[in-house]
Design an enzyme around this catalytic site. Structure first.
Site, PDB file in Angstrom:
ATOM      1  N   ARG A  72       0.860  -1.186   0.000  1.00 30.36           N
ATOM      2  CA  ARG A  72       0.000   0.000   0.000  1.00 30.36           C
ATOM      3  C   ARG A  72       0.892   1.232   0.000  1.00 30.36           C
ATOM      4  O   ARG A  72       1.936   1.264   0.670  1.00 30.36           O
ATOM      5  CB  ARG A  72      -0.918   0.018   1.237  1.00 30.36           C
ATOM      6  N   HIS A  98      -1.106  -0.353 -10.074  1.00 30.62           N
ATOM      7  CA  HIS A  98      -1.726  -1.307  -9.133  1.00 30.62           C
ATOM      8  C   HIS A  98      -2.128  -2.599  -9.866  1.00 30.62           C
ATOM      9  O   HIS A  98      -3.304  -2.971  -9.892  1.00 30.62           O
ATOM     10  CB  HIS A  98      -2.949  -0.664  -8.455  1.00 30.62           C
TER      11      HIS A  98
HETATM   12  P1  NAP Z   1      -1.165 -11.081   5.642  1.00 29.04           P
HETATM   13  O1  NAP Z   1      -1.320 -12.513   5.293  1.00 29.04           O
HETATM   14  O2  NAP Z   1      -2.055 -10.492   6.669  1.00 29.04           O
HETATM   15  O3  NAP Z   1       0.363 -10.865   6.048  1.00 29.04           O
HETATM   16  C1  NAP Z   1       0.848  -9.673   6.581  1.00 29.04           C
HETATM   17  C2  NAP Z   1       2.284  -9.874   7.033  1.00 29.04           C
HETATM   18  O4  NAP Z   1       2.784  -8.618   7.494  1.00 29.04           O
HETATM   19  C3  NAP Z   1       2.414 -10.886   8.179  1.00 29.04           C
HETATM   20  O5  NAP Z   1       3.588 -11.645   8.038  1.00 29.04           O
HETATM   21  C4  NAP Z   1       2.523  -9.964   9.407  1.00 29.04           C
HETATM   22  O6  NAP Z   1       3.273 -10.522  10.493  1.00 29.04           O
HETATM   23  C5  NAP Z   1       3.304  -8.813   8.813  1.00 29.04           C
HETATM   24  N1  NAP Z   1       3.104  -7.600   9.622  1.00 29.04           N
HETATM   25  C6  NAP Z   1       1.960  -6.919   9.846  1.00 29.04           C
HETATM   26  N2  NAP Z   1       2.186  -5.865  10.659  1.00 29.04           N
HETATM   27  C7  NAP Z   1       3.500  -5.912  10.953  1.00 29.04           C
HETATM   28  C8  NAP Z   1       4.352  -5.111  11.766  1.00 29.04           C
HETATM   29  N3  NAP Z   1       3.884  -4.058  12.441  1.00 29.04           N
HETATM   30  N4  NAP Z   1       5.646  -5.461  11.856  1.00 29.04           N
HETATM   31  C9  NAP Z   1       6.137  -6.533  11.201  1.00 29.04           C
HETATM   32  N5  NAP Z   1       5.391  -7.336  10.406  1.00 29.04           N
HETATM   33  C10 NAP Z   1       4.088  -7.017  10.298  1.00 29.04           C
HETATM   34  O7  NAP Z   1      -1.352 -10.163   4.334  1.00 29.04           O
HETATM   35  P2  NAP Z   1      -1.126 -10.592   2.805  1.00 29.04           P
HETATM   36  O8  NAP Z   1      -2.310 -11.345   2.306  1.00 29.04           O
HETATM   37  O9  NAP Z   1       0.219 -11.192   2.656  1.00 29.04           O
HETATM   38  O10 NAP Z   1      -1.205  -9.167   2.093  1.00 29.04           O
HETATM   39  C11 NAP Z   1      -0.304  -8.095   2.409  1.00 29.04           C
HETATM   40  C12 NAP Z   1      -0.796  -6.808   1.790  1.00 29.04           C
HETATM   41  O11 NAP Z   1      -0.611  -6.827   0.378  1.00 29.04           O
HETATM   42  C13 NAP Z   1      -2.307  -6.572   1.932  1.00 29.04           C
HETATM   43  O12 NAP Z   1      -2.624  -6.016   3.188  1.00 29.04           O
HETATM   44  C14 NAP Z   1      -2.596  -5.615   0.799  1.00 29.04           C
HETATM   45  O13 NAP Z   1      -2.528  -4.297   1.259  1.00 29.04           O
HETATM   46  C15 NAP Z   1      -1.472  -5.856  -0.205  1.00 29.04           C
HETATM   47  N6  NAP Z   1      -1.961  -6.347  -1.512  1.00 29.04           N
HETATM   48  C16 NAP Z   1      -1.573  -5.694  -2.644  1.00 29.04           C
HETATM   49  C17 NAP Z   1      -2.013  -6.137  -3.877  1.00 29.04           C
HETATM   50  C18 NAP Z   1      -1.584  -5.447  -5.162  1.00 29.04           C
HETATM   51  O14 NAP Z   1      -2.098  -5.774  -6.232  1.00 29.04           O
HETATM   52  N7  NAP Z   1      -0.661  -4.519  -5.129  1.00 29.04           N
HETATM   53  C19 NAP Z   1      -2.842  -7.259  -3.972  1.00 29.04           C
HETATM   54  C20 NAP Z   1      -3.225  -7.898  -2.803  1.00 29.04           C
HETATM   55  C21 NAP Z   1      -2.780  -7.427  -1.561  1.00 29.04           C
HETATM   56  P3  NAP Z   1       2.778 -11.840  11.266  1.00 29.04           P
HETATM   57  O15 NAP Z   1       2.944 -12.966  10.261  1.00 29.04           O
HETATM   58  O16 NAP Z   1       3.712 -11.960  12.382  1.00 29.04           O
HETATM   59  O17 NAP Z   1       1.342 -11.605  11.629  1.00 29.04           O
END
Ligand code: NAP
Length: 311
Positions: free
Chosen positions: A226, A274
């Protein structure tokens, strides 16, 4: 009846509603605008794509919302205090799509494509030293659904991969870090830094001057998470001082990126609109259907967003 509530253009809504009805033949999914107040009162769940909060009015008995997107920061801004549970899309197909994008743009940086493109525009012939993938260190911020699949894909392609998450993790062949010290340790070794964190109050502006300064000189940044996780002014300063070599940005604080943004013309920034991991209609509908069928049969909700951490 299950409402589909979104701010998508009408033509896209029609496609989603048709695909969801096909995936859930025992349910009736309808656009929320076509429902009476009495219909709305009956609903325990809704399928949503960043709904306008006003369009949730009247759904007095909602227990949960299933988003068709993976990111939930928009829903969190409107529903953080509400008792309605948020379920986000967790789709292995989406993780693979993101991992493919992470690999593609890591290779772009690893094989110096921005540099050779600049040389070509100046008709300049110069060969730079080749570094094997095994010596290219890639640090991933966020080891969730998308981060872990991306780490695996990079590893399979020979890169030296590290990852950072909030909770400690143990992943085969990936060096993992957590906590502030862990972050600093990973940053000092990251030739390419890939951001796959959710946007939360803690991660907002995380990639700032102090963080960028810890990266090795000449490193690169990829942001596929993001826009607001990066402090844009700090990134521009780091690029202009040549501490950071290149940035690949797929996400921005305001999308679409304004025509007036200086990011467009920057010689060391690659702008993407995006596109790194779009939701796949068919696989998303199957996953939403599976979760809803399970809820109807057992009353059990899928894994919900933790409103305390914001993801
Ligand atoms: P997720 O499964 O919720 O994983 C988030 C990761 O970030 C987890 O490993 C979490 O740690 C870590 N994290 C969160 N807060 C943190 C902090 N304060 N310090 C350190 N690590 C932290 O999310 P995801 O499905 O992988 O997706 C990630 C993001 O990608 C989404 O939220 C979205 O914004 C973005 N996204 C972008 C696109 C695009 O097309 N550009 C598409 C889809 C998603 P833990 O494992 O320890 O909980």
């Amino acid at each position: 009846m299950i409402p589909f509530i979104s701010q998508l253009p009408e033509s896209e809504q029609i496609i989603w509603i048709a695909a969801l009805n096909q995936a859930l033949p025992d349910e009736t999914i309808v656009g929320s605008a076509d429902m009476t107040l009495a219909d709305k009162k009956q609903c325990q769940l809704a399928i949503v794509a960043n709904p306008n909060p006003e369009h949730l009015a009247g759904f007095e008995n909602l227990i949960w919302l299933h988003s068709i997107w993976a990111g939930v920061e928009y829903l969190m801004t409107t529903l953080a205090e509400s008792p309605i549970e948020i379920v986000r899309l967790i789709d292995p197909m989406l993780s693979q799509t993101m991992a493919e994008a992470v690999l593609a743009w890591s290779l772009y940086l690893h094989r110096d494509m921005p540099r050779y493109a600049k040389q070509q525009s100046n008709k300049y012939w110069l060969q730079h030293q080749y570094l094997p993938a095994s010596e290219r260190r890639i640090g991933i911020l966020g080891l969730g659904e998308l981060g872990q699949e991306s780490a695996k894909q990079l590893k399979q392609n020979g890169f030296n991969v590290m990852g950072w998450s909030r909770n400690e993790k143990s992943l085969a062949n990936i060096t993992t870090y957590s906590g502030e010290h862990g972050l600093a340790e990973m940053l000092t070794q990251s030739d390419i830094l890939v951001c796959l964190l959710p946007l939360t109050p803690v991660t907002k502006g995380l990639i700032n001057q102090q963080l960028l300064a810890k990266l090795p000189k000449g490193s690169a940044v990829i942001n596929f998470a993001r826009g607001a996780i990066i402090n844009t002014d700090d990134l521009l300063n780091a690029l202009n001082s040549q501490h950071i070599n290149h940035a690949v940005l797929d996400v921005f604080e305001h999308e679409p990126l304004s025509e007036n943004s200086e990011l467009w013309q920057h010689p060391d920034i690659t702008i993407l609109p995006h596109i790194s991991a779009p939701t796949n209609l068919n696989s998303a509908c199957k996953i939403v259907a599976k979760n809803i069928i399970q809820f109807r049969q057992s009353g059990q909700l899928p894994v919900c967003v933790d409103k305390k951490t914001g993801y």
